[in-house]
Design a protein around this motif. Structure first.
Motif, PDB file in Angstrom:
ATOM      1  N   GLU A  79       0.816  -1.212   0.000  1.00 14.87           N
ATOM      2  CA  GLU A  79       0.000   0.000   0.000  1.00 14.87           C
ATOM      3  C   GLU A  79       0.849   1.261   0.000  1.00 14.87           C
ATOM      4  OE1 GLU A  79      -3.479   0.139   2.280  1.00 14.87           O
ATOM      5  OE2 GLU A  79      -4.041  -1.947   1.841  1.00 14.87           O
ATOM      6  N   ARG A  80       2.070   1.195   0.514  1.00 13.51           N
ATOM      7  CA  ARG A  80       2.961   2.344   0.406  1.00 13.51           C
ATOM      8  C   ARG A  80       3.329   2.627  -1.046  1.00 13.51           C
ATOM      9  NH1 ARG A  80       3.363   6.578   3.786  1.00 13.51           N
ATOM     10  NH2 ARG A  80       3.145   5.866   5.923  1.00 13.51           N
ATOM     11  N   ALA A  81       3.216   1.605  -1.901  1.00 12.42           N
ATOM     12  CA  ALA A  81       3.454   1.802  -3.329  1.00 12.42           C
ATOM     13  C   ALA A  81       2.159   2.071  -4.097  1.00 12.42           C
ATOM     14  CB  ALA A  81       4.153   0.582  -3.916  1.00 12.42           C
ATOM     15  N   GLY A  82       1.039   2.137  -3.375  1.00 10.59           N
ATOM     16  CA  GLY A  82      -0.227   2.496  -4.004  1.00 10.59           C
ATOM     17  C   GLY A  82      -1.090   1.339  -4.442  1.00 10.59           C
ATOM     18  N   VAL A  83      -0.761   0.103  -4.026  1.00  9.33           N
ATOM     19  CA  VAL A  83      -1.549  -1.074  -4.426  1.00  9.33           C
ATOM     20  C   VAL A  83      -2.213  -1.670  -3.187  1.00  9.33           C
ATOM     21  CG1 VAL A  83      -1.508  -3.350  -5.504  1.00  9.33           C
ATOM     22  CG2 VAL A  83       0.040  -1.553  -6.326  1.00  9.33           C
ATOM     23  N   VAL A  84      -3.526  -1.643  -3.152  1.00  9.85           N
ATOM     24  CA  VAL A  84      -4.263  -2.251  -2.034  1.00  9.85           C
ATOM     25  C   VAL A  84      -4.151  -3.768  -2.144  1.00  9.85           C
ATOM     26  CG1 VAL A  84      -6.543  -2.547  -0.988  1.00  9.85           C
ATOM     27  CG2 VAL A  84      -5.870  -0.322  -1.902  1.00  9.85           C
ATOM     28  N   ASN A  85      -3.804  -4.419  -1.046  1.00 10.78           N
ATOM     29  CA  ASN A  85      -3.587  -5.870  -1.083  1.00 10.78           C
ATOM     30  C   ASN A  85      -4.544  -6.583  -0.136  1.00 10.78           C
ATOM     31  OD1 ASN A  85      -2.634  -8.412  -1.473  1.00 10.78           O
ATOM     32  ND2 ASN A  85      -0.520  -7.986  -0.921  1.00 10.78           N
ATOM     33  N   ILE A  86      -5.765  -6.788  -0.609  1.00 11.21           N
ATOM     34  CA  ILE A  86      -6.735  -7.577   0.155  1.00 11.21           C
ATOM     35  C   ILE A  86      -6.400  -9.061   0.072  1.00 11.21           C
ATOM     36  CG2 ILE A  86      -9.202  -8.203   0.266  1.00 11.21           C
ATOM     37  CD1 ILE A  86      -8.718  -5.463   1.264  1.00 11.21           C
ATOM     38  N   GLY A  87      -5.513  -9.411  -0.858  1.00 13.85           N
ATOM     39  CA  GLY A  87      -5.162 -10.813  -1.055  1.00 13.85           C
ATOM     40  C   GLY A  87      -4.146 -11.358  -0.076  1.00 13.85           C
ATOM     41  N   LEU A  88      -3.822 -10.621   0.992  1.00 16.99           N
ATOM     42  CA  LEU A  88      -2.852 -11.106   1.974  1.00 16.99           C
ATOM     43  C   LEU A  88      -3.241 -12.461   2.555  1.00 16.99           C
ATOM     44  CD1 LEU A  88      -2.148  -7.777   3.905  1.00 16.99           C
ATOM     45  CD2 LEU A  88      -0.522  -9.012   2.456  1.00 16.99           C
ATOM     46  N   ARG A 243       7.689   4.941  -2.004  1.00 16.10           N
ATOM     47  CA  ARG A 243       6.578   5.635  -1.354  1.00 16.10           C
ATOM     48  C   ARG A 243       6.032   6.767  -2.220  1.00 16.10           C
ATOM     49  NH1 ARG A 243       7.868   8.245   3.109  1.00 16.10           N
ATOM     50  NH2 ARG A 243      10.125   8.055   2.896  1.00 16.10           N
ATOM     51  N   ALA A 244       6.895   7.349  -3.051  1.00 15.24           N
ATOM     52  CA  ALA A 244       6.412   8.371  -3.982  1.00 15.24           C
ATOM     53  C   ALA A 244       5.409   7.783  -4.965  1.00 15.24           C
ATOM     54  CB  ALA A 244       7.599   8.979  -4.734  1.00 15.24           C
ATOM     55  N   CYS A 245       5.609   6.502  -5.319  1.00 14.04           N
ATOM     56  CA  CYS A 245       4.670   5.844  -6.226  1.00 14.04           C
ATOM     57  C   CYS A 245       3.290   5.680  -5.591  1.00 14.04           C
ATOM     58  CB  CYS A 245       5.215   4.480  -6.646  1.00 14.04           C
ATOM     59  SG  CYS A 245       6.733   4.577  -7.632  1.00 14.04           S
ATOM     60  N   GLY A 246       3.245   5.663  -4.270  1.00 16.06           N
ATOM     61  CA  GLY A 246       1.960   5.558  -3.579  1.00 16.06           C
ATOM     62  C   GLY A 246       1.357   6.905  -3.236  1.00 16.06           C
ATOM     63  N   GLU A 247       2.148   7.979  -3.347  1.00 16.70           N
ATOM     64  CA  GLU A 247       1.650   9.328  -3.043  1.00 16.70           C
ATOM     65  C   GLU A 247       1.333  10.118  -4.309  1.00 16.70           C
ATOM     66  OE1 GLU A 247       0.910  10.528  -0.164  1.00 16.70           O
ATOM     67  OE2 GLU A 247       1.841   9.116   1.234  1.00 16.70           O
ATOM     68  N   PRO A 412      -1.695   6.433   2.131  1.00 25.44           N
ATOM     69  CA  PRO A 412      -1.023   7.023   0.971  1.00 25.44           C
ATOM     70  C   PRO A 412      -2.036   7.621   0.001  1.00 25.44           C
ATOM     71  CG  PRO A 412      -0.044   4.902   1.508  1.00 25.44           C
ATOM     72  CD  PRO A 412      -1.246   5.051   2.394  1.00 25.44           C
ATOM     73  N   ALA A 413      -1.730   8.793  -0.531  1.00 24.37           N
ATOM     74  CA  ALA A 413      -2.711   9.557  -1.313  1.00 24.37           C
ATOM     75  C   ALA A 413      -3.210   8.815  -2.547  1.00 24.37           C
ATOM     76  CB  ALA A 413      -2.103  10.903  -1.717  1.00 24.37           C
ATOM     77  N   ALA A 414      -2.335   8.039  -3.189  1.00 25.38           N
ATOM     78  CA  ALA A 414      -2.727   7.347  -4.424  1.00 25.38           C
ATOM     79  C   ALA A 414      -2.986   5.864  -4.187  1.00 25.38           C
ATOM     80  CB  ALA A 414      -1.642   7.522  -5.479  1.00 25.38           C
ATOM     81  N   ASN A 415      -3.262   5.488  -2.946  1.00 26.49           N
ATOM     82  CA  ASN A 415      -3.493   4.091  -2.627  1.00 26.49           C
ATOM     83  C   ASN A 415      -4.763   3.586  -3.299  1.00 26.49           C
ATOM     84  OD1 ASN A 415      -2.973   1.636  -1.395  1.00 26.49           O
ATOM     85  ND2 ASN A 415      -4.067   2.161   0.482  1.00 26.49           N
TER      86      ASN A 415
END
Length: 425
Positions: A79-88, A243-247, A412-415
């Motif tokens: 998620e810090r890279a902007g990808v929500v991971n419900i698949g954990l 982290r910039a990729c997630g913001e 993160p803003a772009a999460n």
């Protein structure tokens, strides 16, 4: 980068909205932990619930917190890279099976650890292909991977473990376990001090003995991953770009950052960490792989990550909280959970005082004080908690903590926002 994006100031990463008045320091953290131990000691003396600070409860709490913390770390990377991971959860399921298979096949528990990480990483890679490359909705992809993980491991168990002596369609034969370590010469002295039931001293002895006796080497590895994650993501140029990729992924792209690459790396590492959490369940928490072993811990890890405000330290605290409440309800059930009600009442009362004195929020303080009185009334009017309620104590605790922490969260803003190379700002 553009206004509001991540910046580096005096060698440290600065995030938007990160200049608030409150800043958690090591001194504040140690003071908070010390105050919590004192409160636990007070409650233990008043209620006679010795398991609150016993070595057994602390040792069990650490073991129960590790898989949740590893899953939460996986969610943090993604998620810090902007990808929500419900698949954990699905990646943990794959890690439980691969961990047991690797340990049995190579007759080495550490081979199982590596295999568990690889199994989870494969799930992360699949999630990255779906979300980053093809733009599939992150939630839909995560749910699909969770379902797929359960189905694939069920099929693999039938064609591998069912043919092995001691195995079956839903479980593996016994697996070799990683070794444990203890501080030499410390356990006996701490045991003697703990048994005296002195105020605070015995409680400290119990906590220290639980943290230093028969600790799995896998547990130590998992704990070390928390500061390592902080260092990589918050103290390196690689972490800044990730982290910039997630913001602000478009701003990062304008500075030459390969956003796709960093998202892929983050999601694959996310899956590997969740897979490690699954491997812990089959190699350390149990003696074999069993179907349904993850028990929703991937989702709980996601909740711990949110509670920790997408930071490793807060995530570890959330995992420890869940592990502790789970350990108490498993060991002494109604007695220990009933004693926790007094602790909760004291903490809520302290929050009411803080709201009134420091924040000058009279109405909120009044509501909080009423809640404290209600919890204390339940404690005073009952002698124990029914087993039907103690079994869900960890889940109730997680929901309450998330509700109280909701006001200070900043993801993160772009999460979860779809990204395409070259898109307009």
């Amino acid at each position: 980068m553009s206004e509001g994006a991540l910046t580096v100031e005096k060698g440290r990463v600065q995030e938007p909205g990160g200049t608030g008045k409150f800043r958690l320091t090591w001194r504040l953290l140690l003071l908070g932990l010390g105050a919590l131990v004192v409160l636990l000691s007070v409650v233990r003396v008043l209620t006679g619930a010795g398991d609150l600070t016993s070595a057994g409860a602390v040792n069990a709490a650490v073991a129960l917190a590790v898989p949740i913390g590893l899953a939460g770390l996986g969610g943090l990377w993604s998620e810090r890279a902007g990808v929500v991971n419900i698949g954990l959860e699905g990646m943990m399921i794959m890690g439980t099976w691969c961990g047991a298979w690797g340990a049995i096949h190579f007759a080495n528990p550490w081979a199982g650890v590596v295999a568990g990480a690889v199994g989870g990483a494969l799930g992360g890679l699949l999630h990255a292909i779906a979300t980053v490359t093809f733009g599939v909705d992150h939630i839909i992809s995560g749910v699909a991977i969770t379902i797929l993980g359960g189905g694939v491991t069920q099929f693999l168990s039938k064609i591998t473990f069912a043919e092995m002596p001691g195995g079956g369609d839903t479980q593996s034969p016994p697996v070799p376990k990683p070794g444990t370590v203890s501080l030499p010469g410390v356990s006996d002295a701490l045991t003697s001090l703990e048994s005296k039931q002195w105020f605070l001293l015995s409680d400290l002895a119990g906590i220290l003995r639980g943290l230093t006796t028969n600790v799995s080497l896998f547990t130590i590895l998992a704990i070390l991953l928390v500061p390592l994650t902080f260092y990589v993501l918050w103290r390196t140029a690689f972490g800044l770009r990730l982290r910039a990729c997630g913001e602000r992924p478009v701003a990062a792209e304008s500075l030459g950052v390969n956003v796709y690459y960093y998202k892929y790396v983050a999601v694959v590492v996310s899956g590997a960490l969740a897979g490690l959490g699954g491997a812990f369940l089959s190699l350390v928490a149990a003696s074999a792989y069993r179907e349904g072993q993850s028990g929703g811990r991937g989702f709980i890890g996601l909740a711990a990550m949110i509670f920790g405000n997408w930071r490793p330290g807060g995530l570890a605290a959330g995992a420890a909280l869940f592990g502790y409440t789970d350990a108490l309800q498993l060991r002494r059930g109604g007695e220990s959970v009933h004693a926790l009600l007094l602790l909760v009442a004291i903490l809520i009362a302290g929050l009411a005082v803080y709201q009134l004195v420091r924040q000058h929020r009279t109405r909120a303080a009044l509501i909080t004080a009423v809640a404290a009185v209600a919890v204390f009334a339940v404690f005073a009017l009952t002698d124990t908690i029914a087993a039907q309620f103690t079994s869900v104590t960890p889940h109730i605790t997680t929901l309450l903590v998330l509700s109280l922490a909701a006001q200070r969260l900043r993801p993160p803003a772009a999460n979860g926002v779809p990204y395409r190379r070259g898109q307009a700002k």
